[in-house]
Scaffold this motif. Structure first.
Motif, PDB file in Angstrom:
ATOM      1  N   ASP A  85       0.809  -1.217   0.000  1.00 64.30           N
ATOM      2  CA  ASP A  85       0.000   0.000   0.000  1.00 64.30           C
ATOM      3  C   ASP A  85       0.850   1.279   0.000  1.00 64.30           C
ATOM      4  N   THR A  86       2.076   1.192  -0.534  1.00 58.74           N
ATOM      5  CA  THR A  86       2.920   2.368  -0.753  1.00 58.74           C
ATOM      6  C   THR A  86       3.289   2.401  -2.231  1.00 58.74           C
ATOM      7  N   PHE A  87       4.219   3.275  -2.608  1.00 57.20           N
ATOM      8  CA  PHE A  87       4.667   3.348  -4.002  1.00 57.20           C
ATOM      9  C   PHE A  87       5.264   2.034  -4.493  1.00 57.20           C
ATOM     10  N   VAL A  88       5.658   1.162  -3.574  1.00 58.50           N
ATOM     11  CA  VAL A  88       6.240  -0.129  -3.943  1.00 58.50           C
ATOM     12  C   VAL A  88       5.170  -1.088  -4.462  1.00 58.50           C
ATOM     13  N   ASP A  89       3.955  -0.937  -3.990  1.00 65.74           N
ATOM     14  CA  ASP A  89       2.847  -1.835  -4.313  1.00 65.74           C
ATOM     15  C   ASP A  89       2.484  -1.713  -5.800  1.00 65.74           C
ATOM     16  N   PRO A  90       2.354  -2.848  -6.518  1.00 63.90           N
ATOM     17  CA  PRO A  90       2.002  -2.774  -7.939  1.00 63.90           C
ATOM     18  C   PRO A  90       0.624  -2.173  -8.191  1.00 63.90           C
ATOM     19  N   GLU A  91      -0.230  -2.090  -7.160  1.00 61.78           N
ATOM     20  CA  GLU A  91      -1.502  -1.401  -7.319  1.00 61.78           C
ATOM     21  C   GLU A  91      -1.338   0.122  -7.244  1.00 61.78           C
ATOM     22  N   ARG A  92      -0.126   0.560  -6.912  1.00 62.97           N
ATOM     23  CA  ARG A  92       0.226   1.978  -6.983  1.00 62.97           C
ATOM     24  C   ARG A  92       1.304   2.122  -8.072  1.00 62.97           C
ATOM     25  N   GLU A  93       2.511   2.541  -7.718  1.00 63.92           N
ATOM     26  CA  GLU A  93       3.541   2.705  -8.752  1.00 63.92           C
ATOM     27  C   GLU A  93       4.351   1.433  -9.021  1.00 63.92           C
ATOM     28  N   GLY A  94       4.356   0.497  -8.069  1.00 64.48           N
ATOM     29  CA  GLY A  94       5.155  -0.708  -8.262  1.00 64.48           C
ATOM     30  C   GLY A  94       6.633  -0.430  -8.431  1.00 64.48           C
ATOM     31  N   CYS A  95       7.149   0.584  -7.703  1.00 63.40           N
ATOM     32  CA  CYS A  95       8.565   0.988  -7.734  1.00 63.40           C
ATOM     33  C   CYS A  95       8.966   1.727  -9.009  1.00 63.40           C
ATOM     34  N   ALA A  96       8.068   1.829  -9.985  1.00 66.52           N
ATOM     35  CA  ALA A  96       8.431   2.435 -11.267  1.00 66.52           C
ATOM     36  C   ALA A  96       8.593   3.941 -11.127  1.00 66.52           C
ATOM     37  N   MET A  97       9.672   4.475 -11.699  1.00 64.53           N
ATOM     38  CA  MET A  97       9.946   5.908 -11.652  1.00 64.53           C
ATOM     39  C   MET A  97       9.580   6.624 -12.948  1.00 64.53           C
ATOM     40  N   ASN A  98       9.259   5.868 -13.981  1.00 66.67           N
ATOM     41  CA  ASN A  98       8.869   6.503 -15.244  1.00 66.67           C
ATOM     42  C   ASN A  98       8.017   5.524 -16.052  1.00 66.67           C
ATOM     43  N   ALA A  99       7.569   5.955 -17.218  1.00 63.76           N
ATOM     44  CA  ALA A  99       6.647   5.143 -18.017  1.00 63.76           C
ATOM     45  C   ALA A  99       7.299   3.859 -18.511  1.00 63.76           C
ATOM     46  N   ARG A 100       8.562   3.916 -18.876  1.00 67.57           N
ATOM     47  CA  ARG A 100       9.223   2.705 -19.374  1.00 67.57           C
ATOM     48  C   ARG A 100       9.332   1.646 -18.285  1.00 67.57           C
ATOM     49  N   PHE A 159      -0.156 -16.105  -0.638  1.00 63.67           N
ATOM     50  CA  PHE A 159       0.656 -17.258  -0.252  1.00 63.67           C
ATOM     51  C   PHE A 159       0.384 -17.578   1.209  1.00 63.67           C
ATOM     52  N   ALA A 160       0.108 -18.861   1.491  1.00 61.14           N
ATOM     53  CA  ALA A 160      -0.129 -19.324   2.865  1.00 61.14           C
ATOM     54  C   ALA A 160      -1.210 -18.497   3.554  1.00 61.14           C
ATOM     55  N   GLY A 161      -2.239 -18.150   2.785  1.00 62.18           N
ATOM     56  CA  GLY A 161      -3.372 -17.449   3.351  1.00 62.18           C
ATOM     57  C   GLY A 161      -3.149 -15.988   3.638  1.00 62.18           C
ATOM     58  N   ASP A 162      -2.095 -15.400   3.051  1.00 62.72           N
ATOM     59  CA  ASP A 162      -1.806 -13.991   3.310  1.00 62.72           C
ATOM     60  C   ASP A 162      -1.389 -13.307   2.011  1.00 62.72           C
ATOM     61  N   THR A 163      -1.355 -11.979   2.024  1.00 65.15           N
ATOM     62  CA  THR A 163      -0.996 -11.189   0.853  1.00 65.15           C
ATOM     63  C   THR A 163       0.443 -10.701   0.981  1.00 65.15           C
ATOM     64  N   TRP A 164       1.205 -10.883  -0.099  1.00 65.08           N
ATOM     65  CA  TRP A 164       2.632 -10.536  -0.101  1.00 65.08           C
ATOM     66  C   TRP A 164       2.992  -9.783  -1.372  1.00 65.08           C
ATOM     67  N   LEU A 165       4.092  -9.059  -1.303  1.00 63.14           N
ATOM     68  CA  LEU A 165       4.752  -8.566  -2.501  1.00 63.14           C
ATOM     69  C   LEU A 165       5.843  -9.565  -2.871  1.00 63.14           C
ATOM     70  N   TYR A 166       5.922  -9.878  -4.148  1.00 61.92           N
ATOM     71  CA  TYR A 166       6.917 -10.837  -4.626  1.00 61.92           C
ATOM     72  C   TYR A 166       7.856 -10.158  -5.612  1.00 61.92           C
ATOM     73  N   PHE A 167       9.137 -10.156  -5.278  1.00 62.36           N
ATOM     74  CA  PHE A 167      10.190  -9.639  -6.151  1.00 62.36           C
ATOM     75  C   PHE A 167      11.022 -10.826  -6.647  1.00 62.36           C
ATOM     76  N   PRO A 168      10.946 -11.181  -7.921  1.00 65.53           N
ATOM     77  CA  PRO A 168      11.793 -12.255  -8.429  1.00 65.53           C
ATOM     78  C   PRO A 168      13.274 -11.904  -8.239  1.00 65.53           C
ATOM     79  N   ALA A 169      14.071 -12.907  -7.923  1.00 68.91           N
ATOM     80  CA  ALA A 169      15.511 -12.690  -7.777  1.00 68.91           C
ATOM     81  C   ALA A 169      16.103 -12.258  -9.116  1.00 68.91           C
TER      82      ALA A 169
END
Length: 225
Positions: free
Chosen positions: A139-154, A166-176
């Motif tokens: 629920d911050t700029f990191v969340d993909p429902e907001r900016e998802g960390c993106a700083m520009n259109a590209r 996952f396991a009955g809870d909501t998480w942010l997933y960043f692939p390695a």
């Protein structure tokens, strides 16, 4: 054991292939391997290589007070994508750093990822695990429902984080992301490649970065006095 090579900064820059994912240890001007970054920029200006680099910066590389850092390689064709916990900063009345001009001009995808998550991504790459599950940033700029960390259109067009259940809870997933080159800085190196930090202001995560690269068959470049 294999003995490391002692190289000039320009020779070290020659080891970096086109398209490499490069992780850089720094904290603004503190501990910045500026000589190696400058050598990469010189090589690109002279030869057009390395091209298409993705760089990872858990903390900014360089500042606006005389240490250029990432600005050495902030060139169209050389730098293709940046994932950073922070970016060089300084007085607002000065011309923005070259990397900021690339970001705001939408000349490359640029992301602002919390530093702790970026370090976790290095640890996951070192352990050859699939990525980071975290609640940091929901629920911050990191969340993909907001900016998802993106700083520009590209960047927004090429997402790097997902919201998953996952396991009955909501998480942010960043692939390695697996870096193939690490550029770190220390004070002293011995003939076996051991590093010491007696004149450095902090460690700034180089062990995580070196492990991520070394465990995946990459190259660790250590700039020392």
């Amino acid at each position: 054991m294999a003995f490391p090579k002692v190289l000039t900064a320009d020779e070290a820059a020659g080891l970096i292939p086109d398209g490499a994912v490069v992780t850089v240890s720094s904290s603004s001007g503190l501990g910045c391997p500026d000589a190696v970054l400058a050598a990469i920029g010189r090589r690109f200006d002279t030869t057009g290589h390395p091209r298409g680099l993705t760089t990872l910066h858990p903390i900014a590389a360089g500042d606006m007070w005389g240490i250029d850092g990432i600005d050495h390689i902030a060139k169209d064709g050389c730098l293709a994508r940046v994932l950073a916990g922070s970016y060089p900063s300084g007085p607002s009345n000065r011309e923005p750093p070259k990397i900021w001009q690339m970001v705001t001009g939408d000349r490359l995808p640029a992301y602002n990822i919390p530093s702790g998550i970026l370090f976790d991504m290095h640890r996951e790459a070192a352990a050859k695990r699939p990525g980071v599950l975290t609640k940091v940033g929901l629920d911050t700029f990191v969340d993909p429902e907001r900016e998802g960390c993106a700083m520009n259109a590209r960047a927004a067009a090429d997402p790097i984080v997902k919201k998953i259940e996952f396991a009955g809870d909501t998480w942010l997933y960043f692939p390695a992301i697996t870096p193939k080159v690490a550029i770190i800085r220390a004070t002293t190196a011995d003939e076996r490649g051991n590093l010491s930090y007696e004149h450095e202001g902090g460690y700034l995560g180089p062990l995580d970065q070196a492990l991520a690269v070394r465990n995946n068959g990459g190259i660790v470049i250590a700039q020392v006095k």
